[in-house]
Design an enzyme around this catalytic site. Structure first.
Site, mmCIF file in Angstrom:
data_model
loop_
_atom_site.group_PDB
_atom_site.id
_atom_site.type_symbol
_atom_site.label_atom_id
_atom_site.label_comp_id
_atom_site.label_asym_id
_atom_site.label_seq_id
_atom_site.Cartn_x
_atom_site.Cartn_y
_atom_site.Cartn_z
ATOM 1 N N GLY A 10 0.841 -1.206 0.000
ATOM 2 C CA GLY A 10 0.000 0.000 0.000
ATOM 3 C C GLY A 10 0.872 1.250 0.000
ATOM 4 O O GLY A 10 2.101 1.168 0.060
ATOM 5 N N TYR A 134 -16.998 3.078 5.617
ATOM 6 C CA TYR A 134 -15.535 3.075 5.797
ATOM 7 C C TYR A 134 -15.160 3.682 7.157
ATOM 8 O O TYR A 134 -14.424 3.070 7.940
ATOM 9 C CB TYR A 134 -14.861 3.834 4.651
ATOM 10 C CG TYR A 134 -13.391 4.120 4.880
ATOM 11 C CD1 TYR A 134 -12.435 3.108 4.790
ATOM 12 C CD2 TYR A 134 -12.949 5.408 5.196
ATOM 13 C CE1 TYR A 134 -11.081 3.374 5.007
ATOM 14 C CE2 TYR A 134 -11.605 5.684 5.412
ATOM 15 C CZ TYR A 134 -10.679 4.661 5.319
ATOM 16 O OH TYR A 134 -9.349 4.945 5.537
ATOM 17 N N LYS A 138 -13.456 1.813 10.397
ATOM 18 C CA LYS A 138 -12.165 2.251 10.952
ATOM 19 C C LYS A 138 -12.326 2.617 12.437
ATOM 20 O O LYS A 138 -11.455 2.350 13.246
ATOM 21 C CB LYS A 138 -11.607 3.433 10.164
ATOM 22 C CG LYS A 138 -11.208 3.119 8.720
ATOM 23 C CD LYS A 138 -10.032 2.166 8.598
ATOM 24 C CE LYS A 138 -8.734 2.751 9.097
ATOM 25 N NZ LYS A 138 -7.596 1.808 8.893
HETATM 26 N N1 LIG Z 1 -5.488 6.835 1.686
HETATM 27 C C1 LIG Z 1 -5.929 7.787 2.487
HETATM 28 O O1 LIG Z 1 -6.222 8.923 2.046
HETATM 29 C C2 LIG Z 1 -6.068 7.552 3.968
HETATM 30 C C3 LIG Z 1 -6.626 8.559 4.760
HETATM 31 C C4 LIG Z 1 -6.741 8.360 6.137
HETATM 32 C C5 LIG Z 1 -6.308 7.174 6.702
HETATM 33 N N2 LIG Z 1 -5.792 6.199 5.910
HETATM 34 C C6 LIG Z 1 -5.380 4.943 6.564
HETATM 35 O O2 LIG Z 1 -3.976 4.800 6.398
HETATM 36 C C7 LIG Z 1 -3.649 3.407 6.304
HETATM 37 C C8 LIG Z 1 -2.825 3.174 5.058
HETATM 38 O O3 LIG Z 1 -3.596 3.565 3.918
HETATM 39 P P1 LIG Z 1 -2.989 3.607 2.449
HETATM 40 O O4 LIG Z 1 -3.380 4.904 1.834
HETATM 41 O O5 LIG Z 1 -1.559 3.181 2.465
HETATM 42 O O6 LIG Z 1 -3.892 2.466 1.768
HETATM 43 P P2 LIG Z 1 -3.740 1.750 0.351
HETATM 44 O O7 LIG Z 1 -2.652 2.368 -0.453
HETATM 45 O O8 LIG Z 1 -5.106 1.624 -0.207
HETATM 46 O O9 LIG Z 1 -3.222 0.304 0.778
HETATM 47 C C9 LIG Z 1 -4.062 -0.573 1.482
HETATM 48 C C10 LIG Z 1 -3.299 -1.834 1.741
HETATM 49 O O10 LIG Z 1 -4.184 -2.734 2.401
HETATM 50 C C11 LIG Z 1 -4.162 -3.981 1.711
HETATM 51 N N3 LIG Z 1 -5.442 -4.662 1.832
HETATM 52 C C12 LIG Z 1 -6.676 -4.218 1.498
HETATM 53 N N4 LIG Z 1 -7.594 -5.174 1.742
HETATM 54 C C13 LIG Z 1 -6.902 -6.234 2.239
HETATM 55 C C14 LIG Z 1 -7.289 -7.528 2.667
HETATM 56 N N5 LIG Z 1 -8.566 -7.948 2.652
HETATM 57 N N6 LIG Z 1 -6.316 -8.380 3.104
HETATM 58 C C15 LIG Z 1 -5.029 -7.986 3.142
HETATM 59 N N7 LIG Z 1 -4.604 -6.770 2.739
HETATM 60 C C16 LIG Z 1 -5.536 -5.924 2.298
HETATM 61 C C17 LIG Z 1 -3.894 -3.594 0.272
HETATM 62 O O11 LIG Z 1 -3.468 -4.728 -0.434
HETATM 63 P P3 LIG Z 1 -3.865 -4.948 -2.000
HETATM 64 O O12 LIG Z 1 -2.887 -4.108 -2.772
HETATM 65 O O13 LIG Z 1 -3.688 -6.404 -2.185
HETATM 66 O O14 LIG Z 1 -5.285 -4.481 -2.148
HETATM 67 C C18 LIG Z 1 -2.819 -2.536 0.471
HETATM 68 O O15 LIG Z 1 -1.564 -3.123 0.752
HETATM 69 C C19 LIG Z 1 -4.983 2.666 6.356
HETATM 70 O O16 LIG Z 1 -5.230 2.278 7.676
HETATM 71 C C20 LIG Z 1 -5.996 3.709 5.947
HETATM 72 O O17 LIG Z 1 -7.276 3.423 6.471
HETATM 73 C C21 LIG Z 1 -5.642 6.356 4.566
#
Ligand SMILES: NC(=O)c1ccc[n+]([C@@H]2O[C@H](COP(=O)([O-])OP(=O)(O)OC[C@H]3O[C@@H](n4cnc5c(N)ncnc54)[C@H](OP(=O)(O)O)[C@@H]3O)[C@@H](O)[C@H]2O)c1
Length: 299
Positions: A10, A134, A138
């Site tokens: 991710g 979502y 969370k």
């Molecule tokens: N993106 C944002 O704007 C944002 C904002 C606030 C908080 N956050 C939080 O920050 C953290 C990191 O987010 P990010 O932006 O790095 O997310 P991201 O780029 O969407 O990556 C999500 C990761 O989770 C994995 N994943 C999803 N479903 C899964 C499952 N069922 N089993 C195993 N792995 C799974 C994905 O793997 P695959 O590649 O295989 O799908 C990917 O490695 C998360 O907790 C998110 O909620 C993100």
């Protein structure tokens, strides 16, 4: 020290593999067992929370960092079971294993736990009131991590982007190269936060000697709208040669860009507690954008 990173492919996970490497042996997991560079890693499927304890038994980590999550905000409205499984049940299972083994757990959460009705930066103890599936999933994940009773560091972040992965900056650069005009929402306010900053702060927090446990807001400093962010992205892309020309960016209200999931209008998180507790300075979002654009410009 063995650090286990869930979600190694991710946005945040990829940066964690870089930032945590100096701490010791870093073991990554993905759903497929492969990292973006093609190398093999452990398999972890958050659709099967019951399978995670066996993986943890096998790796025997001294620290666990959970960067995996179901992040498809709109799709979650149609797939609530999958969102709650990955964002609440799976972190709960990990947190219970960590608590039972005395292993600290870093977990990430989101500005979407709030309803966005505020007008001052949200403090960590502000009441949560998620607007959609979502955010609710969370919020339940945070509560499951706390309820497990072990040492935990929950970092709520927001508006995450990087030079890789699926994010607003990369979408703007792609559509901006194709079109002369874009319409971008101007009535949602938040703080764009680079995944690299989240990973670097996580590494600093894990090095901190205090053994602290709790919830902190981890975003860059300052605030803007999606429209303001888009304008800054195009200015920086022109300045660094990433784009040769930029589109005109029209400011629109959210009502003209309907989405299945409702977003909080006010998403600014007060990040002072993290700076005070860990002695970490959180740079401005503009500073973060400069760094990420420089990385893109460098190819
Ligand atoms: N993106 C944002 O704007 C944002 C904002 C606030 C908080 N956050 C939080 O920050 C953290 C990191 O987010 P990010 O932006 O790095 O997310 P991201 O780029 O969407 O990556 C999500 C990761 O989770 C994995 N994943 C999803 N479903 C899964 C499952 N069922 N089993 C195993 N792995 C799974 C994905 O793997 P695959 O590649 O295989 O799908 C990917 O490695 C998360 O907790 C998110 O909620 C993100």
């Amino acid at each position: 020290m063995t650090v286990l990173v869930f979600g190694g492919n991710g946005q945040v996970g990829r940066e964690l593999l870089r930032a945590l490497a100096p701490l010791g042996r870093v073991v990554a997991t993905t759903r497929s067992g492969t990292l973006p560079d093609g190398s093999a890693c452990e398999v972890a499927d958050f659709d099967r929370p019951g399978s995670l304890a066996a993986l943890l038994d096998h790796v025997q980590p001294s620290v666990v960092v959970n960067a995996a999550a179901y992040t498809a905000v709109d799709r979650a409205e149609q797939e609530p079971e999958a969102a709650f499984r990955a964002n609440a049940e799976a972190p709960g299972a990990i947190a219970r294993w960590c608590a039972a083994h005395g292993v600290p757990l870093v977990h990430y959460s989101t500005d979407y736990v709030f309803d966005g009705q505020g007008n001052a930066p949200y403090r960590e103890d502000a009441p949560t009131a998620p607007l959609g599936v979502y955010g609710s999933s969370k919020r339940d994940g945070e509560e499951a991590v706390r309820a497990a009773g072990g040492r935990h560091l929950i970092f709520r972040t927001a508006w995450v982007y990087a030079a890789h992965g699926s994010n607003f900056l990369r979408t703007m650069l792609r559509v901006g190269a194709e079109r002369d005009q874009l319409r971008v929402v101007a009535d949602q306010i938040g703080t764009p936060t680079p995944a690299a900053l989240i990973a670097d702060v996580t590494a600093q927090a894990l090095r901190h000697p205090g053994g602290l446990s709790g919830t902190w807001h981890l975003t860059a400093s300052g605030q803007t709208s999606w429209h303001g962010f888009a304008e800054a992205i195009f200015a920086e892309a022109l300045a660094t040669g990433v784009l040769a020309k930029a589109p005109a960016v029209e400011a629109i209200p959210s009502s003209e860009y309907p989405t299945p999931a409702k977003r909080p209008a006010w998403s600014v998180l007060d990040n002072r507690r993290l700076q005070q507790d860990f002695g970490i300075a959180l740079p401005s979002w503009q500073d973060g954008l400069e760094r990420v654009m420089a990385e893109i410009a460098a190819g």
